[in-house]
Design a protein around this motif. Structure first.
Motif, short mmCIF file in Angstrom:
data_model
loop_
_atom_site.label_atom_id
_atom_site.label_comp_id
_atom_site.label_asym_id
_atom_site.label_seq_id
_atom_site.Cartn_x
_atom_site.Cartn_y
_atom_site.Cartn_z
N TRP A 111 0.81 -1.21 0.00
CA TRP A 111 0.00 0.00 0.00
C TRP A 111 0.85 1.26 0.00
CZ3 TRP A 111 -4.54 -0.05 -1.87
CH2 TRP A 111 -5.29 -1.21 -1.80
N ARG A 131 1.73 1.83 -3.51
CA ARG A 131 0.60 2.27 -4.32
C ARG A 131 0.19 3.71 -4.02
NH1 ARG A 131 -4.63 -1.53 -5.04
NH2 ARG A 131 -3.01 -3.07 -5.39
N TRP A 132 0.14 4.06 -2.72
CA TRP A 132 -0.22 5.44 -2.35
C TRP A 132 0.78 6.42 -2.95
CZ3 TRP A 132 -0.62 3.80 3.47
CH2 TRP A 132 -1.84 3.12 3.68
N HIS A 185 -2.96 0.67 6.84
CA HIS A 185 -2.64 -0.40 5.91
C HIS A 185 -3.60 -1.58 6.03
CE1 HIS A 185 1.18 1.61 7.11
NE2 HIS A 185 1.44 1.60 5.81
N GLU A 193 -6.99 -0.82 4.76
CA GLU A 193 -7.02 -0.67 3.29
C GLU A 193 -7.02 -2.04 2.62
OE1 GLU A 193 -7.81 1.74 1.35
OE2 GLU A 193 -6.07 2.65 0.37
N GLU A 194 -6.21 -2.95 3.14
CA GLU A 194 -6.12 -4.29 2.57
C GLU A 194 -7.43 -5.05 2.75
OE1 GLU A 194 -3.81 -5.60 0.77
OE2 GLU A 194 -4.38 -7.73 0.77
N SER A 227 -10.61 3.26 -2.26
CA SER A 227 -9.79 3.20 -1.05
C SER A 227 -10.67 3.46 0.16
CB SER A 227 -8.69 4.26 -1.12
OG SER A 227 -8.17 4.51 0.16
#
Length: 823
Positions: free
Chosen positions: A16, A19-20, A729, A732-733, A743
């Motif tokens: 993440w 990606r962010w 994190h 988000e996952e 998101s």
RNA sequence: GCCGACGUGGCGGAAUGGUAUACGCGUCUGUCUCAAAAACAGAUUCUGAAAGGAUUGAGGGUUCGAGUCCCUCUGUCGGCACCA
């Protein structure tokens, strides 16, 4: 049905973060239709490693920023580095490397660590104060201060740290007279210095209009600035046959008839002139001794009064009396006008002085009901209010009025005036060190002090220099830097070799974040209006006076120059507490109690460390770092992971309403309410406790029928959202795993229905004379009469009433019934 | 010396004047295991077999009711301290 997955933070956290980062999701765009929210943290010094204190500070501040983003704000949360300063220079001297290289490689490392926190930093706005595209504007700001007569150079006694080999601002000298950086005893040294006229803003800086700051911080600043109302009164003297006047400052003009001596500070410019020939040697010796004294010695209040008679006299303008002029170090050159009238009867310091040197003590104020007494028998000054005596035309005046009447009188007589003085002194910004922004000034033998023209900025700091073991600034030996051309006459000239105090850099960095890449201006008016002032500022209380006072001064001065349109830089301020080692001591290498956040991130996860930091206690209280306590948060995150991932693989979702599903729904609303209120008020520890409680309930029921209801699924969805700001994190996952495409951090913060936060029943507590005797579960719809009946007939309660008379029953709806009995 | 904040289990801490000790750590017991770890279940302010009693630094006050409000003391922490 998919198999159960295990919480694997290593994988998901880096996934993440990457990606962010690549999607730049945390860049705050200038053109968002959402309302802006400027969430600022005090920027770190690039010492090389992010320590526990940084994690503590930034985890919570980031959670708040994420919370505000979910509440619909365009959150701007920048990060940067306060990169000039002594440690880099000391490291360079010690290791034979360049300060710049040391600093930039530390920054590189800290960027990685800051990313590993999973915070929503807006890296596009990063500033590094030691790079020319930043310090160019620090220099530009210095020139603006110079242009508006707010920067000046003067030769004056300055605080000097013999270890750091540089001058210090007053604010950088600790109360015990030592250097804020290294703890060395500070001495005073007379050299040419650049100062900023912060004193011009003393009055405005005392007020904190329209901002929400901790009361404590406001008080600290106000004490630092100080303020005394009184009068300046001119005493007459004769020097070389000429009539001269020397002013004093007093807050008690009403006591002027009691002035039996006169004192000048040792540094007072009149000392030499007024000293009689016979006294010169003694006076000179005293002055020299006072100069040699360290701050510690001089500031000691235990110290006995010392002083020397100058042989000179002045005349009291009110009664024409001739009194002796002394010099004494209890009178400070930096306060008032550096001279006082000694009124020993009514000022304790003057009393001690007069006693020691056998000077007359004359009573001029007598408290009501006080018998007349001989001041020679007093053991201390009489400081109580009363009426004036021995004061000529003012006799009998209550001294509450006398201050005004005497002030009016001296103004009418033209011998003085009403005056306010402040404790705050001008800010000394010159540093005799290398690693700072060069002061953009040129000295020309013909044109004198010449500011560097703005178009020639930045005055570049040489990047490769020869460091000296003494710590003496290498700049004065850099011929290419030192020698230049006078911008006015074109002749040979030299540059100022002092650099600026690093607090100059940090006094305006929050302005630059609004427009960090602007090559034409420090900031554009549009960017300034869009983003400033800062909405929420989080940082340590150790900057209550230094950085926070300087920044307010900058803001006000720049407003008056027309560069800013607001009065205060930081609308809301919060001070996080300090994080200590497990032994309750400040973490330090010498104590061996330093813990590295990185090792705990490796052992558990960034989310675990973040949550643990927030769980330690109230954010403003700080606390002890105890590695074993991370276990609790780690277990919580694992249970959370398991309960969410398992419940979402289970099929057959029922929308049927049951008692159990309703209870879950109610708890969901209660939890939203608690977490929302707690996070709004920076109470992250109790927010997390509420989330743990809710999670415990979900865990308990995951094998029950209710786990297959829509209510249960909704509950786990809400859990993910409420936990998202704290543990970005894992949430988000899970959000992705559970089939959401957006998101979790971009979702709207859950809302609650007040009606749903109330249960159908409550535990009625039955007390007898205030002592709890029984608890009964009753419906919320219960009437007072019913409660009375239950309470008075309860079998467990009855023995406590016995034969006593029931006087009354106090009923607090929804809570308790207290049966009041008397024998 | 002056000003301010704070004092709650073994520990970190929670409690709009209304169930003190939520949440978590640690400890103990149990389940699982050859065993251990992890995980899970239960217990855990003190005292008492229980009923009960005591308990928020100490003492007093206000109140039907005080960790919370008021007063005195005490301890810890922070700020200021020759500022005329």
């Amino acid at each position: 049905m998919s198999t159960r997955t295990k919480y694997n933070p290593k994988e998901i956290e880096s996934k993440w973060q990457t990606r962010w980062d690549t999607e730049q999701v945390y860049h705050a765009p200038d053109d968002s239709p959402k309302p802006k929210f400027y969430n600022l943290v005090m920027l770190p010094y690039p010492s090389g490693d992010l320590h526990m204190g940084h994690w503590y500070h930034y985890s919570s501040a980031d959670a708040y920023g994420r919370f505000m983003a979910m509440r619909g704000y365009n959150v701007m949360q920048p990060m940067g580095f306060d990169a000039f300063g002594l440690p880099a220079e000391n490291a360079a001297i010690k290791r034979g490397i360049q300060a710049r290289d040391w600093t930039l490689s530390n920054i590189e490392n800290m960027r990685k660590q800051l990313r590993a926190m999973g915070a929503r930093w807006d890296w596009q706005r990063e500033i590094v104060s030691c790079l020319p595209d930043y310090y160019k504007w620090t220099q530009w700001l210095f020139l603006q201060f110079y242009k508006h007569n707010l920067a000046y150079r003067t030769k004056a006694p300055a605080n000097w740290c013999p270890n750091c080999n540089t001058t210090l601002a007053n604010e950088q000298v600790l109360p015990n007279g030592t250097c804020e950086r290294c703890g060395t005893v500070v001495i005073r040294k007379e050299i040419d210095q650049w100062l900023l006229k912060i004193s011009a803003y003393a009055e405005e800086l005392r007020h904190f209009k329209g901002i929400e700051w901790p009361e404590k911080t406001i008080t600290m600043q106000q004490n630092w600035i100080g303020r005394s109302e009184g009068a300046e009164i001119r005493f007459m003297t004769e020097i070389d046959g000429k009539q001269e006047e020397i002013p004093v400052f007093t807050t008690r003009p009403d006591t002027i008839f009691g002035a039996t001596f006169f004192v000048l500070a040792p540094e007072h410019p009149w000392v030499a002139k007024i000293t009689a020939p016979g006294q010169q040697a003694e006076v000179a010796a005293y002055v020299e001794q006072a100069q040699r004294m360290t701050e510690i010695e001089r500031m000691s209040t235990e110290k006995e009064k010392t002083g020397v008679f100058t042989g000179g006299y002045v005349i009291n303008p009110l009664n024409g009396e001739k009194i002796q002029v002394w010099i004494a170090d209890y009178v400070l050159m930096g306060y008032g006008v550096g001279a006082i009238m000694g009124v020993p009867a009514h000022d304790q310091r003057d009393f001690e002085f007069a006693r020691k040197f056998g000077i007359e003590i004359r009573e001029v104020i007598r408290a009501e009901n006080e018998e007349p007494s001989d001041p020679a028998t007093w053991t201390e000054a009489h400081v109580n209010m009363g009426v004036l005596v021995n004061s000529g035309p003012f006799d009998g005046t209550p001294d509450s009025e006398a201050i005004q009447r005497v002030t009016k009188h001296i103004e009418e007589q033209g011998i003085g005036k009403y005056m306010v003085t402040y404790r705050l002194r001008d800010w000394l910004v010159s540093r005799q060190r290398y690693w700072g922004a060069p002061i953009p000034i040129i000295y020309c033998p013909k044109d004198g002090t010449v500011p560097v023209p703005e178009e020639q900025l930045p005055v570049r700091l040489p990047e490769h220099v020869q460091f000296r073991a003494t710590g003496e600034s290498p700049l004065r030996y850099e011929e290419d830097f030192l020698h230049t051309i006078c911008p006015t006459c074109g002749g040979p000239a030299t540059r100022e070799v002092d650099t600026m105090d690093t607090f100059m850099d940090s006094s305006w960095y929050y302005l630059r974040y609004a427009d960090p890449q602007n090559g034409e201006q420090a900031w554009s008016p549009e960017a300034m209006k869009r983003w400033l002032p800062v909405d929420q500022y989080t940082g340590g209380i150790e900057h209550a006076i230094l950085h926070l006072l300087y920044s307010r001064f900058f803001t006000k001065a720049l407003r008056d120059m027309g560069h800013l349109t607001f009065d205060e830089p930081f609308t809301r301020l919060f001070h996080q507490g300090m994080i200590l080692g497990a032994d309750g001591q400040k973490m330090s290498k010498s104590r061996g109690n330093v813990e590295s956040p990185d090792s705990y991130v490796t052992k558990y996860s960034a989310d675990t460390v973040r949550c643990y930091m927030m769980f330690i206690g109230p954010f403003d209280a700080g606390g002890l770092f105890k590695g074993e306590n991370l276990e609790g948060v780690w277990r919580f995150l694992n249970r959370f992971w398991n309960v969410v991932s398992e419940s979402w693989v289970a099929g057959n979702i029922s929308t049927e309403q049951t008692t159990a599903s309703k209870a879950i729904e109610q708890m969901r609303h209660k939890t939203i309410k608690r977490v929302t209120e707690d996070v709004s008020h920076f109470r992250f520890n109790t927010a997390l406790a509420a989330l743990m409680e809710f999670n415990n309930v979900l865990v308990k029921q995951q094998n029950e029928v209710v786990a297959h209801t829509a209510s249960y699924r909704k509950a786990s969805e809400t859990m993910m959202q409420l936990l998202a700001p704290l543990a970005p994190h894992i949430t988000e996952e899970l959000w992705e795993i559970t089939g959401h495409t957006q998101s979790v951090h971009a979702t709207e913060w859950p809302t609650f229905d007040e009606a749903m936060t109330h249960d159908d029943t409550f535990t009625l507590v039955i007390q007898v004379n205030g002592k709890v005797r029984e608890r009964v579960e009753v419906p919320t719809t219960i009437t007072e009469d019913e409660v009375r009946k239950i309470a008075l007939t309860n079998a467990k309660v009855a023995p406590f009433i016995g034969d006593s008379t029931v006087q009354k029953v106090v009923y607090i709806p929804g809570r308790l019934a207290n049966i009041v009995v008397r024998n």
